[in-house]
Design an enzyme around this catalytic site. Structure first.
Site, PDB file in Angstrom:
ATOM      1  CE  LYS A 139       5.236   3.928  34.078  1.00 25.31           C
ATOM      2  NZ  LYS A 139       6.411   3.421  33.347  1.00 25.31           N
TER       3      LYS A 139
ATOM      4  CG  ASP B 195       1.352   0.881  30.154  1.00 22.53           C
ATOM      5  OD1 ASP B 195       2.066   0.623  29.172  1.00 22.53           O
ATOM      6  OD2 ASP B 195       1.568   0.419  31.287  1.00 22.53           O
TER       7      ASP B 195
ATOM      8  CG  ASP C   8       7.246   1.257  35.904  1.00 25.88           C
ATOM      9  OD1 ASP C   8       6.056   1.270  35.526  1.00 25.88           O
ATOM     10  OD2 ASP C   8       8.132   1.959  35.375  1.00 25.88           O
TER      11      ASP C   8
ATOM     12  NE  ARG D  53       8.147  -7.295  32.562  1.00 28.03           N
ATOM     13  CZ  ARG D  53       9.375  -6.858  32.287  1.00 28.03           C
ATOM     14  NH1 ARG D  53      10.425  -7.582  32.644  1.00 28.03           N
ATOM     15  NH2 ARG D  53       9.559  -5.719  31.647  1.00 28.03           N
TER      16      ARG D  53
ATOM     17  CG  ASP E   7       2.497   1.660  34.513  1.00 24.78           C
ATOM     18  OD1 ASP E   7       2.461   1.417  35.738  1.00 24.78           O
ATOM     19  OD2 ASP E   7       3.465   1.389  33.778  1.00 24.78           O
TER      20      ASP E   7
ATOM     21  CD  GLU F   5       2.793  -1.997  34.300  1.00 23.94           C
ATOM     22  OE1 GLU F   5       2.357  -1.727  33.168  1.00 23.94           O
ATOM     23  OE2 GLU F   5       3.905  -1.632  34.693  1.00 23.94           O
TER      24      GLU F   5
ATOM     25  CE  LYS G 115       1.410  -2.703  30.154  1.00 24.41           C
ATOM     26  NZ  LYS G 115       2.755  -2.085  30.038  1.00 24.41           N
TER      27      LYS G 115
END
Length: 498
Positions: A278, A289, A348, A352, A271, A350, A266
């Site tokens: 967030k 992230d 959020d 996956r 993010d 994201e 990933k």
């Protein structure tokens, strides 16, 4: 920094600092006994004076010990026999390197007799010594105007017997490759989001392509992703000015046609949460992230340096998740590369979304195994704290291989269930699947989502949200996990295929 294996009598070692071990109750290790004999009992006299008892990670620095060529001797406590494990071993190495760095010496030699842990495997003990001492020398100053003073330490020696020299050399080379891979992962993780963008990650892959003959990098841009139907990955980056990238690194160290092992990282380089924004506090840490991607870069580097006789593919799904007028909205429905549709209930969630298309793409390599690595869920921190990587899989044997690799590498992992009952939480009234399943079992439902795209091969998911970085204080920064686990897993696969 140069590591080297040294042989010879302890009294004749030319080094600025000789490190020897003292057990609990001031008992000398074999190397320490040899040093004591050479010094006509000088070290025993110090111990009898009560200056050091041998408790774990306790230390005492001596100067000009008679009978020894070493300019300094560092006595290290490594506790009672039942206290010897990798956790305490690392504490000992950390303590030693802290003192070594403070003295400003240019060379140091460890003479620890391979007795610092309950693991009887001398290869692993020596490799961990290289990895952990090297990790203590890591320093990040890439984005500082005043650079850190160069380390004065130029050489780390490890004393072993001549009959163990070949084994020790292998441990040294492998340990050096792993610590180099960890340093790359830490550098990438620590870089801010305005530098480490998806395009920057693509450039790093092309640099690896230039550096290593057996590695070839391919960059899939947004137009190509759209042609492939990777609209789920693309949906994450629609709110950003930074273009998304799919980075593919193919290492061909094994026989032609042999199925590769695939690592999928990933790479959300920052993010914000997108429209599902967030909270502002601590959002700066969302530069981390992309630590799953950083782990893939680190492991691929280590594999190249070790020249493993195995085929490995590293895939990085890179995007930046930002809110804007173009950003994906909660309730939007997108089509994945597999043809399945996804209702995005929370932007959020994201990670996956970028991974599912990358995992479908991985299938084109007819893989022997696929392991994805991601800072995917805060729920994993609730479940396992900051100590272990979460493992979820469609093949329990693969989970056990990864957990064992983690134990061997002192980079722990723990399996969570992936039961069908959790899949029902992802039901959607408007698409084939929703991208969230509610708070209960958040780490598991995230993996359930990914499992919908991995049915054709052996797959495991590593959730590194709890281990990828340290928050706050002087220790704040990327850890480089789980490069050791991944590299050990690939080492084990290479050994099985020989």
């Amino acid at each position: 920094m140069d590591f080297e294996i040294v042989n010879g009598d302890i009294e004749s070692l030319e080094t600025e600092c000789l490190i020897i071990a003292v057990e609990a109750d001031s008992t000398l290790s074999p190397a320490a006994k040899a040093a004591d004999e050479a010094s006509a009992g000088y070290i025993s006299e110090i111990l009898n004076g009560g200056d050091i008892s041998g408790k774990n990670a306790e230390s005492l620095l001596l100067h000009k010990v008679p009978g020894l060529s070493a300019k300094r001797v560092l006595l290290l406590g490594f506790g009672k026999e039942d206290e010897r494990n990798n956790r305490n071993f690392r504490k000992i190495v950390t303590a030693a390197m802290g003192i070594v760095k403070s003295t400003g010496v240019s060379s140091v030699t460890f003479a620890l007799d391979c007795t610092l842990t309950d693991d009887a495997d001398q290869y692993r003990q020596l490799r961990h010594l290289v990895e952990w001492s090297g990790a203590e020398l890591y320093n990040y100053d890439e984005t500082k105007s005043k650079k850190a003073d160069p380390s004065k330490l130029e050489q780390i020696g490890i004393l072993v017997s001549e009959e163990n020299s070949d084994l020790a050399e292998t441990a040294l080379l492998d340990g050096t490759a792993i610590v180099n891979g960890m340093s790359i992962a830490r550098d990438l993780g620590n870089l801010p989001g305005n530098i480490c963008t998806p395009t920057y990650l693509a450039e790093q892959a092309l640099e690896l392509d230039d550096e290593f003959e057996d590695l070839t990098a391919t960059i899939v841009d947004e137009d190509e992703m759209a042609e492939l139907g990777m609209h789920c990955l693309l949906s994450v980056g629609t709110g950003s000015a930074q273009p998304s990238k799919l980075v593919v690194m193919e290492y061909k160290g094994g026989p032609e046609g042999e199925k590769p092992h695939v690592l999928v990282g990933k790479g959300v380089t920052f993010d914000t949460g997108g429209i599902s924004l967030k909270p502002g506090g601590g959002m700066d840490e969302m530069k981390y992230d992309m630590c799953g991607a950083a782990s893939v870069f680190g492991a691929m580097t280590a594999v190249c340096e070790m020249a493993l006789p195995i085929n490995v593919v590293g895939i990085v799904a890179a995007a930046e998740n930002m809110p804007s007028g173009n950003a994906t909205k909660p309730g939007d429905i997108v089509t994945t590369m597999s043809g399945q549709t996804v209702e995005i209930l929370n932007t959020d969630a994201e990670g996956r979304l970028v991974l599912c298309d990358a995992l479908t793409y991985a299938g084109r390599f007819d893989p022997a195994s696929v392991v994805d690595i991601a800072t995917l869920t805060g729920a994993c921190i609730v479940a396992l704290g900051h100590h272990a990587t979460g493992v979820l899989t469609n093949t329990d044997d693969l989970a056990q291989e990864l957990i064992e690799a983690g134990n061997q590498a002192a980079d722990k992992a723990w399996q969570l269930p992936l039961w069908d009952e959790f899949q029902e939480q992802l039901d959607s009234n408007f698409a084939d699947i929703a991208n969230i399943g509610g708070r209960p079992g958040g780490t598991i439902t995230a993996a359930c989502f990914l499992s919908r795209f991995t049915e054709e091969y052996r797959w495991a998911h590593l959730d590194i949200a709890g281990v990828a970085w340290h928050s706050g204080g002087k220790a704040k920064g990327s850890t480089g996990r789980c490069v050791p686990l991944l590299t050990q897993y690939l080492l084990n696969q290479a050994a099985e295929e020989e």
